[in-house]
Design an enzyme around this catalytic site. Structure first.
Site, PDB file in Angstrom:
ATOM      1  N   CYS A   5       0.838  -1.198   0.000  1.00  0.00           N
ATOM      2  CA  CYS A   5       0.000   0.000   0.000  1.00  0.00           C
ATOM      3  C   CYS A   5       0.881   1.258   0.000  1.00  0.00           C
ATOM      4  O   CYS A   5       2.045   1.209   0.385  1.00  0.00           O
ATOM      5  CB  CYS A   5      -0.839  -0.022   1.276  1.00  0.00           C
ATOM      6  N   THR A  52       0.593   3.428   2.127  1.00  0.00           N
ATOM      7  CA  THR A  52       0.928   3.566   3.546  1.00  0.00           C
ATOM      8  C   THR A  52       2.215   2.805   3.878  1.00  0.00           C
ATOM      9  O   THR A  52       3.050   3.279   4.651  1.00  0.00           O
ATOM     10  CB  THR A  52      -0.226   3.021   4.412  1.00  0.00           C
ATOM     11  N   HIS A  96       5.122   4.850   2.983  1.00  0.00           N
ATOM     12  CA  HIS A  96       5.456   5.844   4.016  1.00  0.00           C
ATOM     13  C   HIS A  96       6.258   5.190   5.144  1.00  0.00           C
ATOM     14  O   HIS A  96       7.195   5.780   5.684  1.00  0.00           O
ATOM     15  CB  HIS A  96       4.192   6.476   4.606  1.00  0.00           C
ATOM     16  N   HIS A 123      -1.079  -4.565   5.578  1.00  0.00           N
ATOM     17  CA  HIS A 123      -2.479  -4.687   6.002  1.00  0.00           C
ATOM     18  C   HIS A 123      -3.412  -5.154   4.884  1.00  0.00           C
ATOM     19  O   HIS A 123      -4.617  -5.217   5.080  1.00  0.00           O
ATOM     20  CB  HIS A 123      -2.965  -3.350   6.582  1.00  0.00           C
ATOM     21  N   GLU A 124      -2.865  -5.482   3.703  1.00  0.00           N
ATOM     22  CA  GLU A 124      -3.712  -5.966   2.599  1.00  0.00           C
ATOM     23  C   GLU A 124      -3.335  -7.423   2.345  1.00  0.00           C
ATOM     24  O   GLU A 124      -2.190  -7.706   1.994  1.00  0.00           O
ATOM     25  CB  GLU A 124      -3.436  -5.146   1.332  1.00  0.00           C
ATOM     26  N   ASP A 182      -4.224  14.426 -13.289  1.00  0.00           N
ATOM     27  CA  ASP A 182      -3.036  13.978 -12.568  1.00  0.00           C
ATOM     28  C   ASP A 182      -1.853  14.703 -13.198  1.00  0.00           C
ATOM     29  O   ASP A 182      -2.034  15.477 -14.141  1.00  0.00           O
ATOM     30  CB  ASP A 182      -2.870  12.448 -12.690  1.00  0.00           C
ATOM     31  N   ARG A 228      -0.203   7.443 -16.293  1.00  0.00           N
ATOM     32  CA  ARG A 228      -1.369   7.101 -15.462  1.00  0.00           C
ATOM     33  C   ARG A 228      -2.655   7.680 -16.068  1.00  0.00           C
ATOM     34  O   ARG A 228      -3.727   7.077 -15.989  1.00  0.00           O
ATOM     35  CB  ARG A 228      -1.191   7.631 -14.024  1.00  0.00           C
ATOM     36  N   GLY A 234      -8.087  11.854  -0.569  1.00  0.00           N
ATOM     37  CA  GLY A 234      -6.658  12.197  -0.575  1.00  0.00           C
ATOM     38  C   GLY A 234      -6.265  12.977   0.670  1.00  0.00           C
ATOM     39  O   GLY A 234      -7.040  13.810   1.157  1.00  0.00           O
ATOM     40  N   GLY A 270     -11.363   4.912   5.422  1.00  0.00           N
ATOM     41  CA  GLY A 270     -11.505   3.451   5.514  1.00  0.00           C
ATOM     42  C   GLY A 270     -12.619   2.904   4.649  1.00  0.00           C
ATOM     43  O   GLY A 270     -12.928   3.414   3.574  1.00  0.00           O
TER      44      GLY A 270
END
Ligand code: ZN
Length: 362
Positions: free
Chosen positions: A57, A59, A62, A82-83, A214, A219, A281, A307
């Site tokens: 992720c 996250t 980070h 966490h995935e 973007d 992308r 975001g 979430g």
């Protein structure tokens, strides 16, 4: 302080009582794969899951890079991630909702279920939320223990590679479904992993025309391939005028996925009066924002998205996946064995890959 033995691809596998895990080994950058983590035991109302496939992720990036947010929140020493998808391997003595062998994933937001929001159908914004892989041991390991109430039973027709990424897909689905996009024009500002997922989810949910912005041209091309009607480079804001001219004085719905202050301001300028903005975001700092022009005189509705709704979002994801209408294969670009985690993170961080998965076990 436990001692940590780093491992390479040639290292022996974990023993009967220990397992391999990717841990935040110090208060600094990168992660380390070790093979001496004790295999966790489930408490009375907990379930142990043998992890099969995981997703990396933003996250986790980070946490890998150990930025200010990660340093302020993540306790060094924990297993990250966490995935995931895996199989129930052991259940606690009081567990009633899970059986050994079931294929499952889990909601990462854990709450005691006693605060106001948990008791009124909004557990995703509970005040006491803890997230595995961020606040405590996560899923980048052979086994994870989670509360039985957090387990999601996986439909047999959903492939492992999708089952492993229901956490970020759920962010996209929660955002899109909160805004009621059916037969509406939609602007998605920011087409990173979750923004790209939001394109295909909005399309599947019946959005009429989807516009994307973007600063990453490949992308933007992918967003068009996934169903965006038009995609604009946000560095030139003349697109705002074009989109307002093509719609009824602006788009009906803004899905803000970038957290970039310039994109947020552009997005609200492109939103019609009375429109709905759903914000996912995360800006890195306080944003300079014109409340009068963008919200008050515009009379728009602003939704903060955090979430996944438990469990409405998960049921919606299941049905969207079973409908066959989600195009995720161009978003999931790479899979690595967990032993090649350094290459997996490099691929994700460099932008060479979009959604990068790791295989933990067969
Ligand atoms: Zn995530």
């Amino acid at each position: 302080m436990t001692t940590i033995s780093p491992m390479t691809q040639d290292d022996p596998p974990a023993t009967e009582t220990t397992m391999r895990g990717l841990i935040k080994h110090h208060a600094g950058p990168e992660l380390q794969l070790v093979n001496d983590r004790p295999i966790p035991e489930p408490g009375p109302r907990e379930v142990r899951i043998k992890v099969k496939k995981v997703g990396i992720c933003g996250t986790d990036r980070h946490i890998w890079e150990w930025d200010e947010w990660a340093a302020g929140r993540v306790p060094p020493g924990i297993i990250t991630g966490h995935e995931f998808v895996g199989h129930v391997d052991k259940i606690g003595t009081a567990v009633t909702k899970c059986e050994i062998g079931q294929r499952v994933s889990a909601e990462g937001h854990m709450t005691a279920g006693v605060d106001y929001n948990s008791r009124t159908g909004n557990a995703h914004i509970a005040a006491d939320t803890k997230i595995f892989g961020i606040d405590c041991d996560g899923c980048f390991a052979e086994y994870i223990v989670v509360p039985e109430d957090n387990v999601w039973h996986m439909h047999p027709d959903i492939d492992d590679k999708y089952a492993a990424i229901l956490d970020p897909l759920g962010n996209a689905v929660h955002t899109v479904m909160s805004a009621d996009v059916s037969a509406k024009t939609v602007l998605i500002s920011g087409v990173g992993i979750i923004g790209l997922m939001a394109v295909t989810v909005a399309k599947a949910a019946g959005a009429s025309r989807i516009y994307c912005t973007d600063v990453n041209p490949p992308r933007l091309e992918l967003a068009k391939k996934l169903g965006a009607y038009a995609a604009y480079d946000a560095r030139d804001d003349s697109w705002v005028h074009d989109v307002r001219a093509q719609t009824h004085e602006g788009v009906d719905v803004l899905l803000e996925m970038s957290g970039a202050p310039a994109a947020m301001n552009q997005g609200f300028r492109a939103l019609r009066n009375g429109g709905t903005a759903a914000l996912l975001g995360l800006p890195a700092r306080t944003v300079d924002f014109d409340f009068n022009a963008h919200i008050i005189f515009k009379g728009c509705t602003v939704l903060g998205i955090n979430g996944r709704r438990m469990w409405e979002t998960w049921y919606q994801m299941e049905q969207l996946l079973l409908s066959g209408r989600l195009e995720l294969d161009d978003i999931i670009t790479h899979e690595f064995p967990m032993s090649e985690y350094q290459e997996a993170f490099r691929t994700m961080i460099s932008g060479d890959g979009i959604k990068v998965l790791m295989n933990v076990s067969d």
